[in-house]
Scaffold this motif. Structure first.
Motif, PDB file in Angstrom:
ATOM      1  N   ILE A  95     -22.722  46.931 -50.576  1.00 24.11           N
ATOM      2  CA  ILE A  95     -22.779  45.981 -49.557  1.00 24.11           C
ATOM      3  C   ILE A  95     -21.602  45.195 -49.096  1.00 24.11           C
ATOM      4  O   ILE A  95     -20.586  44.895 -49.854  1.00 24.11           O
ATOM      5  CB  ILE A  95     -23.777  45.340 -49.843  1.00 24.11           C
ATOM      6  N   GLU A  96     -21.010  46.084 -48.437  1.00 27.99           N
ATOM      7  CA  GLU A  96     -19.604  45.289 -47.360  1.00 27.99           C
ATOM      8  C   GLU A  96     -19.597  44.622 -46.736  1.00 27.99           C
ATOM      9  O   GLU A  96     -18.495  43.969 -46.459  1.00 27.99           O
ATOM     10  CB  GLU A  96     -19.240  46.997 -46.627  1.00 27.99           C
ATOM     11  N   LYS A  97     -20.801  44.696 -45.670  1.00 23.04           N
ATOM     12  CA  LYS A  97     -20.995  43.149 -44.599  1.00 23.04           C
ATOM     13  C   LYS A  97     -22.368  42.854 -44.907  1.00 23.04           C
ATOM     14  O   LYS A  97     -23.114  43.716 -44.720  1.00 23.04           O
ATOM     15  CB  LYS A  97     -20.414  44.080 -43.325  1.00 23.04           C
ATOM     16  N   PHE A  98     -22.448  41.239 -45.049  1.00 17.68           N
ATOM     17  CA  PHE A  98     -23.796  40.987 -44.614  1.00 17.68           C
ATOM     18  C   PHE A  98     -24.324  39.847 -43.627  1.00 17.68           C
ATOM     19  O   PHE A  98     -23.371  39.302 -44.211  1.00 17.68           O
ATOM     20  CB  PHE A  98     -24.810  40.898 -46.161  1.00 17.68           C
ATOM     21  N   VAL A  99     -25.080  39.870 -43.413  1.00 17.32           N
ATOM     22  CA  VAL A  99     -25.715  38.616 -42.079  1.00 17.32           C
ATOM     23  C   VAL A  99     -26.857  38.335 -42.725  1.00 17.32           C
ATOM     24  O   VAL A  99     -27.592  39.490 -42.958  1.00 17.32           O
ATOM     25  CB  VAL A  99     -25.383  39.070 -40.604  1.00 17.32           C
ATOM     26  N   SER A 100     -27.441  36.942 -42.973  1.00 15.56           N
ATOM     27  CA  SER A 100     -28.789  36.930 -43.755  1.00 15.56           C
ATOM     28  C   SER A 100     -29.522  36.928 -42.370  1.00 15.56           C
ATOM     29  O   SER A 100     -29.459  36.851 -41.015  1.00 15.56           O
ATOM     30  CB  SER A 100     -29.114  36.028 -43.945  1.00 15.56           C
ATOM     31  N   LEU A 101     -30.912  36.860 -42.505  1.00 19.24           N
ATOM     32  CA  LEU A 101     -32.275  36.380 -41.546  1.00 19.24           C
ATOM     33  C   LEU A 101     -31.786  35.131 -41.089  1.00 19.24           C
ATOM     34  O   LEU A 101     -32.692  34.765 -39.984  1.00 19.24           O
ATOM     35  CB  LEU A 101     -33.327  36.582 -42.432  1.00 19.24           C
ATOM     36  N   LYS A 102     -31.630  34.131 -42.140  1.00 20.71           N
ATOM     37  CA  LYS A 102     -31.193  32.986 -41.841  1.00 20.71           C
ATOM     38  C   LYS A 102     -30.035  32.259 -40.845  1.00 20.71           C
ATOM     39  O   LYS A 102     -30.007  32.010 -40.268  1.00 20.71           O
ATOM     40  CB  LYS A 102     -31.187  31.944 -42.898  1.00 20.71           C
ATOM     41  N   ASP A 103     -28.828  33.364 -41.219  1.00 16.34           N
ATOM     42  CA  ASP A 103     -27.361  33.012 -39.917  1.00 16.34           C
ATOM     43  C   ASP A 103     -28.528  33.370 -39.011  1.00 16.34           C
ATOM     44  O   ASP A 103     -27.573  33.594 -37.287  1.00 16.34           O
ATOM     45  CB  ASP A 103     -26.560  34.127 -40.907  1.00 16.34           C
ATOM     46  N   ILE A 104     -29.134  34.251 -38.289  1.00 16.53           N
ATOM     47  CA  ILE A 104     -29.438  34.730 -36.946  1.00 16.53           C
ATOM     48  C   ILE A 104     -30.561  33.736 -36.414  1.00 16.53           C
ATOM     49  O   ILE A 104     -31.730  33.852 -36.927  1.00 16.53           O
ATOM     50  CB  ILE A 104     -29.824  36.635 -37.154  1.00 16.53           C
ATOM     51  N   LYS A 105     -30.052  33.215 -35.705  1.00 16.99           N
ATOM     52  CA  LYS A 105     -31.027  31.494 -34.848  1.00 16.99           C
ATOM     53  C   LYS A 105     -32.260  32.486 -34.308  1.00 16.99           C
ATOM     54  O   LYS A 105     -33.316  32.335 -33.490  1.00 16.99           O
ATOM     55  CB  LYS A 105     -30.259  30.464 -34.140  1.00 16.99           C
ATOM     56  N   ASN A 106     -33.009  34.312 -33.831  1.00 15.24           N
ATOM     57  CA  ASN A 106     -33.090  33.970 -32.582  1.00 15.24           C
ATOM     58  C   ASN A 106     -34.681  33.911 -33.685  1.00 15.24           C
ATOM     59  O   ASN A 106     -34.736  34.337 -34.834  1.00 15.24           O
ATOM     60  CB  ASN A 106     -33.179  35.857 -32.741  1.00 15.24           C
ATOM     61  N   SER A 107     -36.020  34.099 -32.904  1.00 11.32           N
ATOM     62  CA  SER A 107     -37.087  34.532 -33.535  1.00 11.32           C
ATOM     63  C   SER A 107     -36.900  35.742 -33.923  1.00 11.32           C
ATOM     64  O   SER A 107     -36.998  36.765 -34.205  1.00 11.32           O
ATOM     65  CB  SER A 107     -38.108  34.205 -32.084  1.00 11.32           C
TER      66      SER A 107
END
Length: 280
Positions: A95-107
């Motif tokens: 894993i070089e880069k990761f953005v979690s589910l909770k960090d993206i505020k869309n539905s």
């Protein structure tokens, strides 16, 4: 051999049912994917496993994912699948880069929704490692097999892009907008998680074992029907074998539309008379 048979043979009905469930089946039952967190897994790997669980509640293969972290291989994921109670394929990803589910505020879409999978990039067809990776990711995320699905049920898209030795994993929610006609306009909204992965190591089954695991049982193969074929659009064609017919002997005089006119009758009578004269 006798001792082995005595051990395997069930002594109770419950044990018999347990062994029957472990036997090979024509249609495999739905199994849960197993997500394992290593003892040295950091917060990034732990959150990746949690987000992957959102999409992989149920699958139709024996699958596993192991997350770990160390100095030599930081943020490490190993995904694999089983066949006949043995490991079939294992692929290690970093894993070089990761953005979690909770960090993206869309539905978000409901948990366990069957997603649509899209694979982009020539790398997925270039080498055997990437071809197996595509097959493994398909098994892991495709969800349970269903006979049909309604249009409103297509709510999520998992997009995998292979480019320059990296795999980009993106998740989108599918939005159906009004278009002024019967077919809705489609928009994609990123909902997470988002991962940039790199392929590290692979442990793949041999070609013979892989073909054996993909073999369809004879009982599930469709029976061939003689003289029936299908084209690329699914249209069925049938071939009928008939004896050669003499079309001159077909009886068509009973139809009013095919009755001869008076002029045609006189011409036919004259031809018959001329034939009689010639014979005489």
């Amino acid at each position: 051999m006798d001792a082995l048979e005595r051990v395997v043979k069930p002594k109770t009905k419950r044990a018999k049912r347990f062994l029957e469930k472990r036997e090979p089946k024509l249609s495999e039952n739905i199994k849960n994917a197993m997500l394992i967190k290593g003892g040295n897994a950091n917060s990034t790997v732990t959150q990746v496993l949690r987000d992957v669980e959102f999409f992989s509640k149920k699958s139709d293969c024996s699958l596993f994912m192991f997350g770990s972290h160390n100095k030599k291989r930081p943020n490490n994921l190993v995904i694999g699948r089983m066949y006949d109670y043995h490991v079939l394929d294992m692929i290690e990803l970093g894993i070089e880069k990761f953005v979690s589910l909770k960090d993206i505020k869309n539905s978000k879409c409901p948990e366990g929704t069957k997603p649509m999978l899209i694979f982009a990039g020539d790398d997925f067809t270039g080498t055997e490692d990437y071809r197996r990776l595509q097959s493994l990711l398909t098994d892991f995320f495709r969800g349970p097999t269903v006979p049909n699905i309604r249009l409103a049920g297509l709510e999520s898209v998992l997009h995998f892009t292979a480019l320059n030795g990296k795999i980009y994993f993106r998740c989108y929610k599918l939005l159906l907008k009004k278009s002024g006609c019967r077919t809705p306009r489609i928009e994609l909204e990123e909902m997470g998680p988002s991962l940039d992965l790199v392929l590290r190591r692979t442990h793949l089954a041999s070609d013979d074992l892989y073909r054996l695991s993909m073999k369809t049982p004879k009982a599930l193969k469709p029976k061939k029907k003689k003289n029936i074929s299908h084209d690329t659009f699914g249209t069925t064609y049938g071939r009928i074998h008939m004896q050669k017919q003499d079309l001159s002997k077909l009886q068509t005089r009973k139809m009013k539309g095919l009755k001869k006119r008076p002029a045609e009758r006189r011409t036919e009578d004259q031809e018959k008379k001329s034939k009689r004269i010639k014979r005489n």
